[in-house]
Design a protein around this motif. Structure first.
Motif, PDB file in Angstrom:
ATOM      1  N   TRP A   1       0.832  -1.207   0.000  1.00  0.00           N
ATOM      2  CA  TRP A   1       0.000   0.000   0.000  1.00  0.00           C
ATOM      3  C   TRP A   1       0.866   1.256   0.000  1.00  0.00           C
ATOM      4  CZ3 TRP A   1      -3.060  -2.675   4.367  1.00  0.00           C
ATOM      5  CH2 TRP A   1      -4.002  -3.546   3.811  1.00  0.00           C
ATOM      6  N   LYS A   2       1.958   1.229   0.748  1.00  0.00           N
ATOM      7  CA  LYS A   2       2.876   2.370   0.761  1.00  0.00           C
ATOM      8  C   LYS A   2       3.503   2.558  -0.621  1.00  0.00           C
ATOM      9  CE  LYS A   2       3.916   2.195   5.673  1.00  0.00           C
ATOM     10  NZ  LYS A   2       4.911   1.889   6.714  1.00  0.00           N
TER      11      LYS A   2
ATOM     12  N   TYR B   1      -4.678   5.275  -5.434  1.00  0.00           N
ATOM     13  CA  TYR B   1      -4.104   6.101  -4.365  1.00  0.00           C
ATOM     14  C   TYR B   1      -5.020   6.162  -3.149  1.00  0.00           C
ATOM     15  CZ  TYR B   1      -1.853  10.020  -2.006  1.00  0.00           C
ATOM     16  OH  TYR B   1      -1.215  10.809  -1.085  1.00  0.00           O
ATOM     17  N   LEU B   2      -6.259   6.558  -3.350  1.00  0.00           N
ATOM     18  CA  LEU B   2      -7.193   6.710  -2.230  1.00  0.00           C
ATOM     19  C   LEU B   2      -7.484   5.369  -1.557  1.00  0.00           C
ATOM     20  CD1 LEU B   2      -8.864   8.648  -0.549  1.00  0.00           C
ATOM     21  CD2 LEU B   2     -10.750   8.325  -2.141  1.00  0.00           C
ATOM     22  N   LYS B   3      -7.585   4.318  -2.360  1.00  0.00           N
ATOM     23  CA  LYS B   3      -7.815   2.981  -1.793  1.00  0.00           C
ATOM     24  C   LYS B   3      -6.667   2.596  -0.864  1.00  0.00           C
ATOM     25  CE  LYS B   3     -10.259   1.108  -5.821  1.00  0.00           C
ATOM     26  NZ  LYS B   3     -10.211   0.067  -6.858  1.00  0.00           N
ATOM     27  N   ALA B   4      -5.442   2.788  -1.332  1.00  0.00           N
ATOM     28  CA  ALA B   4      -4.274   2.436  -0.528  1.00  0.00           C
ATOM     29  C   ALA B   4      -4.178   3.326   0.704  1.00  0.00           C
ATOM     30  CB  ALA B   4      -3.008   2.551  -1.372  1.00  0.00           C
TER      31      ALA B   4
ATOM     32  N   LYS C   1      -4.631   4.005   6.547  1.00  0.00           N
ATOM     33  CA  LYS C   1      -5.278   4.716   7.664  1.00  0.00           C
ATOM     34  C   LYS C   1      -6.023   3.712   8.568  1.00  0.00           C
ATOM     35  CE  LYS C   1      -7.964   8.845   8.506  1.00  0.00           C
ATOM     36  NZ  LYS C   1      -8.709   9.940   7.926  1.00  0.00           N
ATOM     37  N   LYS C   2      -6.683   2.758   7.936  1.00  0.00           N
ATOM     38  CA  LYS C   2      -7.439   1.741   8.681  1.00  0.00           C
ATOM     39  C   LYS C   2      -6.530   0.968   9.651  1.00  0.00           C
ATOM     40  CE  LYS C   2     -10.018  -2.556   7.930  1.00  0.00           C
ATOM     41  NZ  LYS C   2     -10.577  -3.469   6.916  1.00  0.00           N
ATOM     42  N   TYR C   3      -5.311   0.683   9.193  1.00  0.00           N
ATOM     43  CA  TYR C   3      -4.376  -0.081  10.010  1.00  0.00           C
ATOM     44  C   TYR C   3      -3.386   0.807  10.764  1.00  0.00           C
ATOM     45  CZ  TYR C   3      -6.258  -4.244   7.822  1.00  0.00           C
ATOM     46  OH  TYR C   3      -7.106  -5.238   7.398  1.00  0.00           O
TER      47      TYR C   3
END
Length: 99
Positions: A72-73, A86-89, A94-96
């Motif tokens: 994701w990074k 981008y927004l998905k990642a 953010k979730k984790y």
């Protein structure tokens, strides 16, 4: 030049800058859309791997194992801020708590 080297993010950013200078040039928008699609094609397999790793609870990085957070990074670095992944990642990070 950037697109020929498959540096799509840089190409998109340069085209966006050119669009600000010359907003009536519709070919710039078309090129931006084209390169965004090309960039998404490169990012898609990384996103799919991260999704599989998340499914198997391999979110956190451990020694000698790849992890979803890493991917994701990488997606954030590769994609443009208004790109498909981008927004998905960013949301996953953010979730984790790794944003």
């Amino acid at each position: 030049k950037f697109a020929a080297e498959k540096k799509y993010k840089e190409a998109i950013l340069r085209l966006k800058a050119a669009l600000k200078v010359n907003p009536i040039d519709i070919t710039l928008e078309q090129k931006i859309s084209h390169y965004k699609r090309e960039l998404a094609k490169e990012i898609k397999p990384i996103w799919e791997e991260a999704t599989i790793e998340e499914t198997y609870s391999q979110v956190e990085c451990t020694e000698n194992k790849s992890c979803a957070l890493e991917k994701w990074k990488r997606i954030i670095q590769m994609d443009v801020s208004d790109g498909e992944y981008y927004l998905k990642a960013f949301t996953k990070l953010k979730k984790y708590g790794a944003h």
